[in-house]
Scaffold this active site. Structure first.
Site, PDB file in Angstrom:
ATOM      1  N   GLY A 224     -10.469   9.342 -13.314  1.00 46.05           N
ATOM      2  CA  GLY A 224     -11.182  10.138 -12.326  1.00 46.05           C
ATOM      3  C   GLY A 224     -12.645   9.777 -12.160  1.00 46.05           C
ATOM      4  O   GLY A 224     -13.315  10.288 -11.263  1.00 46.05           O
ATOM      5  N   GLU A 259      -8.183   7.159 -19.467  1.00 44.44           N
ATOM      6  CA  GLU A 259      -7.383   6.248 -18.624  1.00 44.44           C
ATOM      7  C   GLU A 259      -8.136   5.895 -17.348  1.00 44.44           C
ATOM      8  O   GLU A 259      -7.693   6.235 -16.253  1.00 44.44           O
ATOM      9  CB  GLU A 259      -6.067   6.932 -18.225  1.00 44.44           C
ATOM     10  CG  GLU A 259      -5.234   7.467 -19.362  1.00 44.44           C
ATOM     11  CD  GLU A 259      -4.120   8.407 -18.869  1.00 44.44           C
ATOM     12  OE1 GLU A 259      -4.118   8.801 -17.679  1.00 44.44           O
ATOM     13  OE2 GLU A 259      -3.264   8.752 -19.679  1.00 44.44           O
ATOM     14  N   GLY A 261      -9.295   4.011 -14.114  1.00 42.09           N
ATOM     15  CA  GLY A 261      -8.746   2.993 -13.219  1.00 42.09           C
ATOM     16  C   GLY A 261      -9.825   2.550 -12.248  1.00 42.09           C
ATOM     17  O   GLY A 261     -10.422   1.480 -12.375  1.00 42.09           O
ATOM     18  N   TYR A 302      -4.684   6.178   2.253  1.00 44.49           N
ATOM     19  CA  TYR A 302      -4.049   6.752   1.061  1.00 44.49           C
ATOM     20  C   TYR A 302      -5.056   7.328   0.077  1.00 44.49           C
ATOM     21  O   TYR A 302      -4.785   8.279  -0.618  1.00 44.49           O
ATOM     22  CB  TYR A 302      -3.218   5.681   0.337  1.00 44.49           C
ATOM     23  CG  TYR A 302      -2.068   5.156   1.132  1.00 44.49           C
ATOM     24  CD1 TYR A 302      -1.121   6.014   1.673  1.00 44.49           C
ATOM     25  CD2 TYR A 302      -1.913   3.792   1.326  1.00 44.49           C
ATOM     26  CE1 TYR A 302      -0.053   5.522   2.405  1.00 44.49           C
ATOM     27  CE2 TYR A 302      -0.840   3.293   2.046  1.00 44.49           C
ATOM     28  CZ  TYR A 302       0.080   4.156   2.582  1.00 44.49           C
ATOM     29  OH  TYR A 302       1.131   3.666   3.284  1.00 44.49           O
ATOM     30  N   ASP A 303      -6.204   6.665  -0.024  1.00 44.57           N
ATOM     31  CA  ASP A 303      -7.177   7.020  -1.063  1.00 44.57           C
ATOM     32  C   ASP A 303      -8.377   7.764  -0.474  1.00 44.57           C
ATOM     33  O   ASP A 303      -9.294   8.123  -1.203  1.00 44.57           O
ATOM     34  CB  ASP A 303      -7.630   5.727  -1.769  1.00 44.57           C
ATOM     35  CG  ASP A 303      -8.436   5.999  -3.024  1.00 44.57           C
ATOM     36  OD1 ASP A 303      -8.095   6.947  -3.756  1.00 44.57           O
ATOM     37  OD2 ASP A 303      -9.423   5.267  -3.273  1.00 44.57           O
ATOM     38  N   CYS A 328      -0.484  -4.471  15.695  1.00 44.72           N
ATOM     39  CA  CYS A 328      -0.388  -3.950  17.062  1.00 44.72           C
ATOM     40  C   CYS A 328      -0.411  -2.426  17.102  1.00 44.72           C
ATOM     41  O   CYS A 328      -0.183  -1.829  18.147  1.00 44.72           O
ATOM     42  CB  CYS A 328       0.882  -4.478  17.724  1.00 44.72           C
ATOM     43  SG  CYS A 328       0.899  -6.273  17.786  1.00 44.72           S
ATOM     44  N   ASP A 329      -0.643  -1.787  15.964  1.00 41.44           N
ATOM     45  CA  ASP A 329      -0.652  -0.330  15.914  1.00 41.44           C
ATOM     46  C   ASP A 329      -2.047   0.208  16.252  1.00 41.44           C
ATOM     47  O   ASP A 329      -3.058  -0.304  15.745  1.00 41.44           O
ATOM     48  CB  ASP A 329      -0.249   0.122  14.511  1.00 41.44           C
ATOM     49  CG  ASP A 329      -0.067   1.625  14.434  1.00 41.44           C
ATOM     50  OD1 ASP A 329      -0.498   2.326  15.372  1.00 41.44           O
ATOM     51  OD2 ASP A 329       0.496   2.093  13.439  1.00 41.44           O
TER      52      ASP A 329
HETATM   53  C1  LIG Z   1      -4.000   6.898 -11.254  1.00 40.18           C
HETATM   54  C2  LIG Z   1      -4.045   7.306 -12.662  1.00 40.18           C
HETATM   55  C3  LIG Z   1      -5.148   6.984 -13.469  1.00 40.18           C
HETATM   56  C4  LIG Z   1      -6.390   6.311 -12.953  1.00 40.18           C
HETATM   57  O1  LIG Z   1      -7.170   7.235 -12.281  1.00 40.18           O
HETATM   58  P1  LIG Z   1      -8.618   6.846 -11.697  1.00 40.18           P
HETATM   59  O2  LIG Z   1      -9.009   8.070 -10.956  1.00 40.18           O
HETATM   60  O3  LIG Z   1      -8.437   5.656 -10.841  1.00 40.18           O
HETATM   61  O4  LIG Z   1      -9.519   6.600 -12.843  1.00 40.18           O
HETATM   62  C5  LIG Z   1      -5.092   7.336 -14.799  1.00 40.18           C
HETATM   63  N1  LIG Z   1      -4.023   7.964 -15.320  1.00 40.18           N
HETATM   64  C6  LIG Z   1      -2.947   8.300 -14.577  1.00 40.18           C
HETATM   65  C7  LIG Z   1      -1.803   8.979 -15.222  1.00 40.18           C
HETATM   66  C8  LIG Z   1      -2.928   7.991 -13.223  1.00 40.18           C
HETATM   67  O5  LIG Z   1      -1.867   8.329 -12.487  1.00 40.18           O
END
Ligand SMILES: *Cc1c(COP(=O)(O)O)cnc(C)c1O
Length: 391
Positions: A224, A259, A261, A302-303, A328-329
């Protein structure tokens, strides 16, 4: 001896050179920036083991870089397990965090050697009864996060009130529970939700230990962590300050993992697209690019992200302009009401902060190919090796 020269992939001359070599559209991934992001988050969250969640950009160069920096991985699908296995990475560095898994997903991950899984309901816990000697669980708890750009606690997670009952189900089946996890939502504006969730989980873990429902010595605080797009966010040190304070109050035996990302890969890549053609419509220049909403800019849908976009070419004259994708959309429009210098076919457009949830969710709609990923600075200090690994 001359010092090795890093490629700065965001230098115009380098961008042009990479497009000449690898074509367009590109996603230029700077592994040095991946290292920097990992180090910054480590500094902001000392003593927290960082498991890079592959989902936002499941690219071998990112995975290798994270592991070479001593980081860990967060896998969620059999495809991600295969990618990591193919790279020869030790399964001990990995956890599997998808709360809902098919038997084959569990089997594939176990066969690779992953030992820690996530479950959030009794059916899923029961899937581990036959694997109780090989696997242990984190129970995912749901904390709604309406303020986050992406609330990840609606679709997954057990209500806090149900956690002890779920732990009793696991204990009854002899399935080991290592602890709890949560995801406070992606791109959260501040750490308030993280702190609330962390404190609620700490209380639940203490209650579960009192009831002898498992070891409950691991707390996974999810991802997050936010990055700058068109709007700047809090610097990561400040964002994490309340989290650090809450972590310091946890019992010493609790191991904390996260976690991340987006934070690791978002700022590490730029998108490069080329103008395919142009037209003047109702007083605006429309530029049609070879990448768009069905490609790397899919994250705008999506994001819910808005990437800072700008042409590589500079110019004093600025005209009202629209950047459109190639399909073409009619919804395939990246940005309107921009003031851009006059562009022509072949000119390059740069999108920044495009590492996370961009190419990962791209399609080949209308047969426009997805961007080629070019990873640069793949080894620290190697003088700028270019490694055009495709996903
Ligand atoms: C998508 C996801 C993440 C990564 O989240 P970020 O907001 O990109 O840091 C971590 N853990 C789980 C289970 C996710 O689904």
């Amino acid at each position: 001896m001359a010092r090795p020269r890093f490629i700065d992939p965001f230098q115009p001359a380098e961008v042009r050179r990479l497009v000449r070599e690898f074509g367009s559209p590109l996603l230029i991934l700077d592994c040095e920036r991946v290292r920097v992001q990992l180090r910054k988050l480590r500094k902001a969250l000392p003593h927290v083991d960082l498991h890079y969640a592959l989902k936002p950009l499941p690219h071998p160069a990112v995975v290798r870089t994270v592991v070479e920096e001593g980081g860990y991985l967060d896998l969620a699908t059999s495809g991600e397990v295969q990618l990591v296995e193919r790279l020869g990475i030790s399964p001990e560095r990995c956890i599997h965090t998808h709360p809902i898994k098919r038997p084959a997903d569990i089997a594939n991950a176990l066969e690779f050697g992953v030992r820690t899984f996530v479950a959030d309901n009794p059916d899923e816990v029961r899937k581990f009864a036959r694997h109780r000697d090989a696997a242990q669980l984190l129970l995912r708890v749901s904390f709604r996060s309406p303020g986050a750009v992406c609330d990840l606690s609606r679709k997954f997670g057990c209500d806090p009130e149900g956690v002890l009952e779920l732990a009793r189900v696991a204990a009854g089946l002899g399935v080991g529970v290592r602890g709890l996890s949560f995801h406070a939502g992606s791109q959260t504006p501040d750490a308030t939700k993280h702190v609330e969730a962390l404190e609620a989980c700490a209380a639940l873990m203490a209650a579960a230990r009192r009831e002898k429902l498992g070891v409950f010595d691991t707390l996974d605080i999810g991802g997050g962590f936010p990055i700058d797009y068109t709007q700047p966010v809090q610097d990561i040190g400040r964002f994490c300050a309340p989290l650090r304070a809450a972590l310091a109050r946890l019992p010493k035996r609790v191991r904390v993992i996260a976690e991340p990302g987006r934070y690791i890969v978002g700022p590490a890549a730029i998108g490069v697209a080329s103008v395919m053609g142009r037209a003047q419509r109702e007083g605006h220049w429309w530029y049609y690019l070879d990448d768009g909403l069905y490609g790397s800019y899919s994250g705008q849908l999506y994001d819910h992200a808005r990437y800072p976009v700008e042409p590589l070419r500079d110019g004093a004259e600025r005209l009202p302009s629209v950047l459109a994708g190639p399909t073409c959309d009619s919804i395939d429009v990246i940005a309107e009401n921009l003031m851009l210098p006059p562009l022509k076919a072949g000119d390059l457009i740069i999108g920044r902060a495009m590492g996370a949830y961009t190419r990962a969710s791209a399609t080949e709609f209308n047969f426009f190919p997805r961007a080629t990923v070019v990873a640069v600075n793949t080894r620290p200090g190697d003088g700028g090796a270019v490694d055009p690994l495709a996903l």
